[in-house]
Structures are given as C-alpha cells and as structure tokens.
Design a protein around this motif. Structure first.
Motif, PDB file in Angstrom:
ATOM      1  N   VAL A 103      35.832  40.528  42.054  1.00 54.45           N
ATOM      2  CA  VAL A 103      36.922  39.557  42.036  1.00 54.45           C
ATOM      3  C   VAL A 103      37.622  39.602  40.679  1.00 54.45           C
ATOM      4  O   VAL A 103      38.837  39.488  40.578  1.00 54.45           O
ATOM      5  CB  VAL A 103      36.376  38.142  42.325  1.00 54.45           C
ATOM      6  N   HIS A 104      36.828  39.803  39.620  1.00 51.24           N
ATOM      7  CA  HIS A 104      37.365  39.849  38.261  1.00 51.24           C
ATOM      8  C   HIS A 104      37.419  41.292  37.782  1.00 51.24           C
ATOM      9  O   HIS A 104      36.410  41.991  37.775  1.00 51.24           O
ATOM     10  CB  HIS A 104      36.502  39.011  37.319  1.00 51.24           C
ATOM     11  N   ASN A 105      38.601  41.730  37.422  1.00 54.10           N
ATOM     12  CA  ASN A 105      38.785  43.093  36.935  1.00 54.10           C
ATOM     13  C   ASN A 105      39.092  43.030  35.443  1.00 54.10           C
ATOM     14  O   ASN A 105      40.174  42.613  35.041  1.00 54.10           O
ATOM     15  CB  ASN A 105      39.933  43.774  37.686  1.00 54.10           C
ATOM     16  N   PHE A 121      41.352  38.864  41.386  1.00 59.62           N
ATOM     17  CA  PHE A 121      41.886  39.179  42.716  1.00 59.62           C
ATOM     18  C   PHE A 121      42.475  37.922  43.353  1.00 59.62           C
ATOM     19  O   PHE A 121      41.850  36.863  43.374  1.00 59.62           O
ATOM     20  CB  PHE A 121      40.801  39.747  43.629  1.00 59.62           C
ATOM     21  N   ASN A 122      43.693  38.060  43.865  1.00 60.01           N
ATOM     22  CA  ASN A 122      44.390  36.952  44.503  1.00 60.01           C
ATOM     23  C   ASN A 122      44.627  37.304  45.973  1.00 60.01           C
ATOM     24  O   ASN A 122      45.318  38.276  46.284  1.00 60.01           O
ATOM     25  CB  ASN A 122      45.726  36.701  43.789  1.00 60.01           C
ATOM     26  N   LYS A 123      44.015  36.525  46.866  1.00 56.40           N
ATOM     27  CA  LYS A 123      44.108  36.832  48.299  1.00 56.40           C
ATOM     28  C   LYS A 123      45.548  36.750  48.794  1.00 56.40           C
ATOM     29  O   LYS A 123      45.991  37.578  49.596  1.00 56.40           O
ATOM     30  CB  LYS A 123      43.233  35.862  49.091  1.00 56.40           C
ATOM     31  N   ALA A 145      47.281  38.297  36.786  1.00 54.45           N
ATOM     32  CA  ALA A 145      46.837  37.932  35.442  1.00 54.45           C
ATOM     33  C   ALA A 145      45.856  36.761  35.483  1.00 54.45           C
ATOM     34  O   ALA A 145      46.100  35.757  36.154  1.00 54.45           O
ATOM     35  CB  ALA A 145      48.040  37.573  34.580  1.00 54.45           C
ATOM     36  N   ASP A 146      44.754  36.901  34.751  1.00 51.44           N
ATOM     37  CA  ASP A 146      43.739  35.839  34.666  1.00 51.44           C
ATOM     38  C   ASP A 146      43.750  35.274  33.247  1.00 51.44           C
ATOM     39  O   ASP A 146      42.829  35.485  32.458  1.00 51.44           O
ATOM     40  CB  ASP A 146      42.365  36.407  35.019  1.00 51.44           C
ATOM     41  N   VAL A 147      44.821  34.548  32.935  1.00 48.56           N
ATOM     42  CA  VAL A 147      44.976  34.027  31.582  1.00 48.56           C
ATOM     43  C   VAL A 147      43.960  32.931  31.292  1.00 48.56           C
ATOM     44  O   VAL A 147      43.546  32.735  30.137  1.00 48.56           O
ATOM     45  CB  VAL A 147      46.421  33.539  31.351  1.00 48.56           C
TER      46      VAL A 147
END
Length: 465
Positions: free
Chosen positions: A372-374, A391-393, A400-402
């Motif tokens: 899920v987290h890259n 990852f966003n379904k 972006a995972d800020v």
C-alpha cells in the motif's frame, strides 16, 4: 526552558518577514561540531542536511579552526586588508596554514578552481550566492545572444528565489506564486525520467524553433525538486539541445564540491556543460559563488569583446573573508580526501536507508507483494531522498503521501536526526539525506536505525489512529 524558547521565537517573528523557517519550529541550535548539532537543552542531533549542501566539511572543522586562529594572528600583526570591498580593489595577503605560506587573493582561489574545472582556459564570474550566480550566468548569455529571448528549464527545478533565477525555478508553487518574472520567456520541460518521457519531450521540441532559445539551466540532481538524478535519457535530451545551439548551464550550487562523489556533478555523467554555477559548499559556510566557463568554448565566442567593466558586480563578491574560507575549504577537501570519502560513505548511506525501508515494510505490511505504501529511494553520492507514495483505490494508483512524509520527518528530529523535506507535497513528497562529507559509518548506521524507528512510529500515528 520552553518559556525561554517561546520568548526567543516571539522575538524572531517580531523582527522578520517569513523565510523558510516554519512558524511552529522551535528548534534553536546553540552548538555544532563535526556532524553533531546541539540545541538549547543540550540535546544532540546528527546533521543529515548540511544546511542544504553548505556544510560539506562539517561544523568547526579542526583544520579550519587552526587556519582561522592563524588568520587572526596575521590580522593583528600585519593589518591585512580584511574589510576591503572586492568590487573596487584587488587584495592579497599571506597566512601560514598547516605549516605552509598560503596566498589569499582572488587569483589564488581562481587558480585552485581551474584545476577542478576547465584547466587554464577556465574563466570566472564572481558572485556571492547561488541565486546571484545563476542570475549572472543568465546575464552573461544575454550579452552573447541578445536576439534569443527564450530559454528552457525543467519542471521540479530550483535555481533561486530572485530575478532571472526565479523565472527558472519550478519546484514548489510558493516559490513563484504572485511574483512578476522578467527576463527570458521560460519553457519548463518535463523532467525526463525514462524513454517514454524523452519521446514526449522530443516530440514537443519538434514544434519549437530552437534557434530562438538561448539556454537551458538544469541540476544534474534536482535537490529541492525531490532528489531526482538525471539518467541516460535526460543526457540525450541535453546533448540534443546543445547540438542545436542551446547553451547548457549546469546549476551545481548544491551538488558541487563533493556532494555527488566528484568535485563537480557533471563528472558522474556523459555530458560537458558550457557553464557551471557553484556556491554553497564552495565557501565552507561563507557566502561566495562563481559561474565557470571555458574561454575557448566556441558556443561562448566573443565573450571578451562583449563584456565591459561594470557589466556585472556585487558588493561582497569574492571578498577577503569569503576567499579565505573558500581556499581553506579546498585545502580540507584535499588533505582529508573528501571526494573519495563521499563516494565511499555514499554506498554506506544507500545501504543504511534501504535497510531502514526493509524494516518498515516488514512491520507495516508483512508478506504483501504490492505494498500500500511505496517508499522509493533515489540519489547519488552523499545525497539521497526517500519519496512517499500511497496506493489510492479511487485513483487506481499511487498518490503523494505527504502525511506519512511529514510525520516521519518530525519523528526523525525527535529521534535525533535533522534533515530536510523536498519535492512538491502534492506530487512527490520527499525526505532528503545529505550529511557532511566527514560523516562516519557509525553515524550513518545511527541514522539508518533512527529512520526505521521513525517510519514505524509515523505509520502508527498516521494510519493506526
């Protein structure tokens, strides 16, 4: 102690307009040695940002302290020209450093720099900072090609916050938003990451009259843009532009002076720029900069006929203090083999960061094939970045995972590591690791352990509420 810190920060914000310091940042550095920083409480941190590439020789290096002590003795005995404004006068004095008589003057520094640039044919435009040096390089090209009113830069680029340099910057919206930008009309190309983006950019160039474009300014490793190194496809694009009369300006302000394991970053890649700009680590912390070029470069022919006295200058350019520090910095590089050390320690840093990421995945997503987290690692030498994606379904892909980036950055500081954010928070939020070149294996291992712990703690804060 918290009250004292609050009083200090209130005083700070009672004096200044906003810069790059966050309003809520209460860290006050009161001491620094080597790779260690110390705050007002006596807590120690490892410096893994080098003040964005300034402190490549570390803090209060013993060689520099000894040289400075000798300098002060020389000033007292001989009244050397210490406060001379270098725009109006030449200066020259001699200081005993490491048992040698060392000349301190503008030509003495330039002759040392020639050895790492284009040899005896190297010429210099003197300046005081990265942005002003880039501005001078742009003015220089404008003098040579006044008829060319267009220029290129890359998306994700950072060339400074003033004048023509600001027109080239394209890293974060806040850096350009609301400013009128003069000079050349800039075309910002997509940063070429692979064969596909190269094909897209080359197709776009088919509709552009390259004869009207004066230059492209670029970093071979984008720092502020998210630690994005160029690759063979980027080099193909740059060579295509150079072959079509576009001047290549390599912004080495942050990556020069050993950061990539070479004196100048282009030595790592199959490309020779027409102009190279340097600053930051050049002065070991003192403001100084230079644009370097080959006087016999056919693309720059006629420069000596077009430039007159007064075409470019800055009050504090290459002043006695800055020149002294730049010469001492180069002596430290040579005596302690910092270029070779950066290459060696860079491998250890890469391994430590990869190990931390593996430990995070083992904790957060054990046995998951497509995480899920890259968290992607990228960089070269002693400059690496970790980019955060999740990852966003709904988007059916990574975004972006800020939140995780910012939480990890905060936990790193709490766990004794000071580093910097980079990248566009909406596209490629990144944490960058760029310690002084004197960093040890033990300090790198400490950073790796702190990163693993910080990633796990940040994950629990953001996703396990």
């Amino acid at each position: 102690m918290k009250t004292a810190v609050k009083k200090f920060t209130d005083r700070y914000w009672g004096c200044f307009t906003p810069t790059t310091i966050d309003y809520n940042d209460n860290l006050i550095i009161t001491g620094a040695t080597g790779c260690l920083l110390r705050d007002e409480r006596g807590k120690e941190y490892l410096d893994f940002c080098s003040q964005a590439g300034v402190s490549n020789i570390g803090h209060n290096h013993p060689f520099w302290l000894a040289a400075y002590k000798s300098l002060l003795e020389t000033i007292e005995k001989e009244s050397v020209p210490w406060y001379l404004i270098a725009t109006d006068f030449h200066f020259q004095y001699v200081v005993s450093i490491d048992g040698k008589k060392v000349e301190i003057s503008q030509p003495a520094l330039a002759e040392r720099l020639k050895e790492i640039a284009f040899g005896d044919d190297t010429r210099f435009i003197q300046q005081i900072s990265g942005a002003t040096t880039n501005n001078s390089a742009i003015k220089f090209i404008d003098k040579l090609y006044p008829e060319k009113k267009f220029a290129f830069a890359f998306k994700g680029a950072f060339q400074g916050r003033q004048g023509g340099a600001l027109g080239c910057t394209y890293a974060k919206p806040i850096q350009r938003q609301g400013f009128s930008i003069g000079g050349h009309t800039m075309e910002h190309l997509s940063f070429v990451r692979d064969e596909y983006t190269l094909a897209l950019v080359m197709r776009e160039l088919n509709y552009i009259p390259l004869r009207d474009y004066a230059f492209i300014i670029f970093e071979l490793i984008q720092g502020e843009g998210g630690v994005n190194p160029v690759n063979e496809y980027t080099i193909q694009l740059l060579k295509h532009l150079q072959d079509n009369g576009v001047i290549l300006v390599c912004d080495d302000v942050q990556e020069g002076f050993g950061r990539t394991g070479a004196w100048l970053s282009y030595e790592n890649f199959n490309i020779v720029p027409d102009i190279i700009t340097v600053s930051k680590a050049m002065g070991g912390g003192d403001p100084i900069g230079a644009a370097l070029f080959n006087a016999k470069n056919p693309a720059l022919r006629g420069w000596d006929e077009r430039l007159a006295v007064g075409w470019d200058s800055s009050t504090f350019q290459w002043n006695p203090h800055a020149v002294f520090n730049a010469i001492v910095t180069m002596m430290i590089f040579e005596k302690y083999h910092l270029i070779e050390r950066a290459r060696d320690m860079g491998g250890h840093l890469k391994n430590a960061l990869e190990g931390a990421m593996d430990r995070f995945y083992a904790f957060a997503e054990p046995g998951v094939v497509y995480p899920v987290h890259n968290i992607a690692l990228k960089g070269i030498g002693l400059h690496y970045g970790i980019e955060f994606q999740v990852f966003n379904k709904k988007a059916d892909g990574y975004v972006a995972d800020v939140a995780l980036r910012d939480a990890t950055l905060a936990r790193l500081r709490e766990n004794g590591i000071i580093t910097l954010s980079a990248g566009n928070p909406n596209i490629n939020p990144t944490i960058r690791f760029m310690p002084p070149l004197i960093v040890t294996k033990e300090e790198i291992a400490t950073c790796g352990n702190a990163l693993a712990q910080s990633l796990i703690e940040a994950y629990q804060l953001v996703y396990k509420k």
